[in-house]
Design a protein around this motif. Sequence first.
Motif, mmCIF file in Angstrom:
data_model
loop_
_atom_site.group_PDB
_atom_site.id
_atom_site.type_symbol
_atom_site.label_atom_id
_atom_site.label_comp_id
_atom_site.label_asym_id
_atom_site.label_seq_id
_atom_site.Cartn_x
_atom_site.Cartn_y
_atom_site.Cartn_z
ATOM 1 N N GLN A 70 0.823 -1.205 0.000
ATOM 2 C CA GLN A 70 0.000 0.000 0.000
ATOM 3 C C GLN A 70 0.861 1.262 0.000
ATOM 4 O OE1 GLN A 70 -2.659 -0.986 3.388
ATOM 5 N NE2 GLN A 70 -4.311 -0.530 1.953
ATOM 6 N N ARG A 71 1.957 1.237 0.731
ATOM 7 C CA ARG A 71 2.864 2.400 0.742
ATOM 8 C C ARG A 71 3.430 2.670 -0.648
ATOM 9 N NH1 ARG A 71 7.389 2.764 4.723
ATOM 10 N NH2 ARG A 71 7.309 4.917 4.049
ATOM 11 N N LEU A 72 3.514 1.633 -1.473
ATOM 12 C CA LEU A 72 3.997 1.779 -2.844
ATOM 13 C C LEU A 72 2.892 2.230 -3.792
ATOM 14 C CD1 LEU A 72 6.142 -1.467 -3.138
ATOM 15 C CD2 LEU A 72 6.980 0.870 -2.824
ATOM 16 N N GLY A 73 1.665 2.292 -3.276
ATOM 17 C CA GLY A 73 0.542 2.692 -4.117
ATOM 18 C C GLY A 73 -0.142 1.528 -4.803
ATOM 19 N N ILE A 74 0.133 0.321 -4.360
ATOM 20 C CA ILE A 74 -0.506 -0.866 -4.928
ATOM 21 C C ILE A 74 -1.901 -0.977 -4.317
ATOM 22 C CG2 ILE A 74 -0.336 -3.363 -5.278
ATOM 23 C CD1 ILE A 74 2.004 -1.696 -6.504
ATOM 24 N N SER A 75 -2.906 -1.178 -5.135
ATOM 25 C CA SER A 75 -4.283 -1.248 -4.650
ATOM 26 C C SER A 75 -4.535 -2.572 -3.930
ATOM 27 C CB SER A 75 -5.267 -1.102 -5.808
ATOM 28 O OG SER A 75 -5.257 -2.260 -6.616
ATOM 29 N N LEU A 76 -5.532 -2.550 -3.053
ATOM 30 C CA LEU A 76 -5.892 -3.773 -2.340
ATOM 31 C C LEU A 76 -6.358 -4.860 -3.301
ATOM 32 C CD1 LEU A 76 -7.687 -2.547 0.906
ATOM 33 C CD2 LEU A 76 -5.439 -3.605 0.695
ATOM 34 N N SER A 77 -7.001 -4.483 -4.389
ATOM 35 C CA SER A 77 -7.446 -5.498 -5.350
ATOM 36 C C SER A 77 -6.247 -6.170 -6.029
ATOM 37 C CB SER A 77 -8.402 -4.899 -6.382
ATOM 38 O OG SER A 77 -7.775 -3.882 -7.127
ATOM 39 N N GLU A 78 -5.193 -5.398 -6.306
ATOM 40 C CA GLU A 78 -3.983 -5.989 -6.887
ATOM 41 C C GLU A 78 -3.287 -6.902 -5.877
ATOM 42 O OE1 GLU A 78 -1.871 -3.008 -9.868
ATOM 43 O OE2 GLU A 78 -2.546 -1.972 -8.056
ATOM 44 N N ILE A 79 -3.260 -6.483 -4.628
ATOM 45 C CA ILE A 79 -2.658 -7.300 -3.572
ATOM 46 C C ILE A 79 -3.452 -8.586 -3.415
ATOM 47 C CG2 ILE A 79 -2.045 -7.417 -1.129
ATOM 48 C CD1 ILE A 79 -1.848 -4.279 -1.252
ATOM 49 N N ALA A 80 -4.784 -8.469 -3.390
ATOM 50 C CA ALA A 80 -5.646 -9.649 -3.244
ATOM 51 C C ALA A 80 -5.447 -10.620 -4.411
ATOM 52 C CB ALA A 80 -7.108 -9.225 -3.144
ATOM 53 N N ALA A 81 -5.260 -10.092 -5.616
ATOM 54 C CA ALA A 81 -5.043 -10.953 -6.782
ATOM 55 C C ALA A 81 -3.769 -11.773 -6.614
ATOM 56 C CB ALA A 81 -4.976 -10.118 -8.057
ATOM 57 N N VAL A 82 -2.713 -11.127 -6.132
ATOM 58 C CA VAL A 82 -1.452 -11.847 -5.910
ATOM 59 C C VAL A 82 -1.610 -12.844 -4.763
ATOM 60 C CG1 VAL A 82 0.946 -11.594 -5.189
ATOM 61 C CG2 VAL A 82 -0.007 -10.028 -6.861
ATOM 62 N N PHE A 83 -2.250 -12.412 -3.688
ATOM 63 C CA PHE A 83 -2.460 -13.306 -2.550
ATOM 64 C C PHE A 83 -3.337 -14.496 -2.930
ATOM 65 C CE2 PHE A 83 -1.564 -10.815 1.624
ATOM 66 C CZ PHE A 83 -0.281 -10.565 1.189
ATOM 67 N N GLY A 84 -4.201 -14.319 -3.934
ATOM 68 C CA GLY A 84 -5.058 -15.407 -4.388
ATOM 69 C C GLY A 84 -4.281 -16.575 -4.973
ATOM 70 N N LEU A 102 8.986 -7.767 -7.766
ATOM 71 C CA LEU A 102 9.429 -7.483 -9.131
ATOM 72 C C LEU A 102 8.298 -6.839 -9.932
ATOM 73 C CD1 LEU A 102 11.599 -7.645 -11.327
ATOM 74 C CD2 LEU A 102 10.748 -9.929 -11.869
ATOM 75 N N SER A 103 7.114 -7.392 -9.819
ATOM 76 C CA SER A 103 5.955 -6.837 -10.511
ATOM 77 C C SER A 103 5.655 -5.432 -10.002
ATOM 78 C CB SER A 103 4.749 -7.748 -10.286
ATOM 79 O OG SER A 103 3.566 -7.112 -10.682
ATOM 80 N N TRP A 104 5.670 -5.264 -8.704
ATOM 81 C CA TRP A 104 5.356 -3.969 -8.112
ATOM 82 C C TRP A 104 6.460 -2.954 -8.377
ATOM 83 C CZ3 TRP A 104 3.470 -6.592 -3.011
ATOM 84 C CH2 TRP A 104 2.213 -7.174 -3.244
ATOM 85 N N ARG A 105 7.690 -3.431 -8.494
ATOM 86 C CA ARG A 105 8.814 -2.540 -8.810
ATOM 87 C C ARG A 105 8.605 -1.897 -10.185
ATOM 88 N NH1 ARG A 105 14.323 -1.906 -7.607
ATOM 89 N NH2 ARG A 105 14.205 -3.423 -5.945
ATOM 90 N N GLN A 107 5.726 -1.330 -11.689
ATOM 91 C CA GLN A 107 4.658 -0.331 -11.546
ATOM 92 C C GLN A 107 5.185 0.939 -10.881
ATOM 93 O OE1 GLN A 107 1.047 -1.658 -9.656
ATOM 94 N NE2 GLN A 107 1.208 -3.671 -10.589
ATOM 95 N N LEU A 108 5.987 0.763 -9.850
ATOM 96 C CA LEU A 108 6.542 1.908 -9.134
ATOM 97 C C LEU A 108 7.458 2.723 -10.042
ATOM 98 C CD1 LEU A 108 6.803 3.442 -6.472
ATOM 99 C CD2 LEU A 108 8.627 1.856 -5.826
ATOM 100 N N GLN A 109 8.282 2.056 -10.841
ATOM 101 C CA GLN A 109 9.178 2.770 -11.746
ATOM 102 C C GLN A 109 8.395 3.554 -12.796
ATOM 103 O OE1 GLN A 109 12.607 3.086 -11.344
ATOM 104 N NE2 GLN A 109 12.159 4.729 -12.780
ATOM 105 N N GLU A 110 7.323 2.956 -13.309
ATOM 106 C CA GLU A 110 6.477 3.669 -14.281
ATOM 107 C C GLU A 110 5.869 4.913 -13.638
ATOM 108 O OE1 GLU A 110 3.670 0.726 -15.579
ATOM 109 O OE2 GLU A 110 5.179 -0.358 -16.732
ATOM 110 N N ARG A 111 5.420 4.786 -12.407
ATOM 111 C CA ARG A 111 4.838 5.923 -11.688
ATOM 112 C C ARG A 111 5.892 7.001 -11.444
ATOM 113 N NH1 ARG A 111 2.811 3.371 -7.137
ATOM 114 N NH2 ARG A 111 1.444 2.276 -8.543
ATOM 115 N N ILE A 112 7.097 6.599 -11.074
ATOM 116 C CA ILE A 112 8.196 7.552 -10.859
ATOM 117 C C ILE A 112 8.511 8.279 -12.159
ATOM 118 C CG2 ILE A 112 10.687 7.727 -10.413
ATOM 119 C CD1 ILE A 112 10.277 5.449 -8.320
#
Length: 157
Positions: A70-84, A102-105, A107-112
């Motif tokens: 969440q601190r990285l800006g990843i949505s709960l739905s994206e987290i839930a999908a991975v946790f699934g 790696l996946s979230w990195r 996304q974070l780089q694109e946002r940066i």
Amino acid sequence: MNSKSTRLATDSVAPTELSVGKVAKRAGVSVQTVHFYEEKGLIYSTRNSGNQRRYHGNVLRRIAVVKSAQRLGISLSEIAAVFGTLPKHKSPSTAQWQKMSLSWRKQLQERIDRLTQLRDQLDTCIGCGCLSIKSCKLRNPGDEAANKGLGAVFLQL
């Protein structure tokens, strides 16, 4: 060994089942947040004989992963999908965490990159002061609005 040192030694051992209050306290979140995460399928509980929720200690790591994402800006739905894709009652392994990060990195780089571009364009936009929809590099880079048709359009930057 006196009774005080015995008590301290046993207190440091993590119980296999935690109450919602203990999970909230140890994870640094509210009880409502624990219930919310459970409702979203991010963590799981069982019920004891008194019908009270009990959580395995692995939920603490799951909550830590959720809070980090969440601190990285990843949505709960994206987290839930991975946790699934993970076993319900286990915390992510090192390999699973590396795959998630790696996946979230990416996304974070694109946002940066987008934010850096916006920051750099903001200086010139304020400098000219025009905010012209036709020529503004911040609001309408490359006159993208012209390709969208007439009238107001929303540009995703």
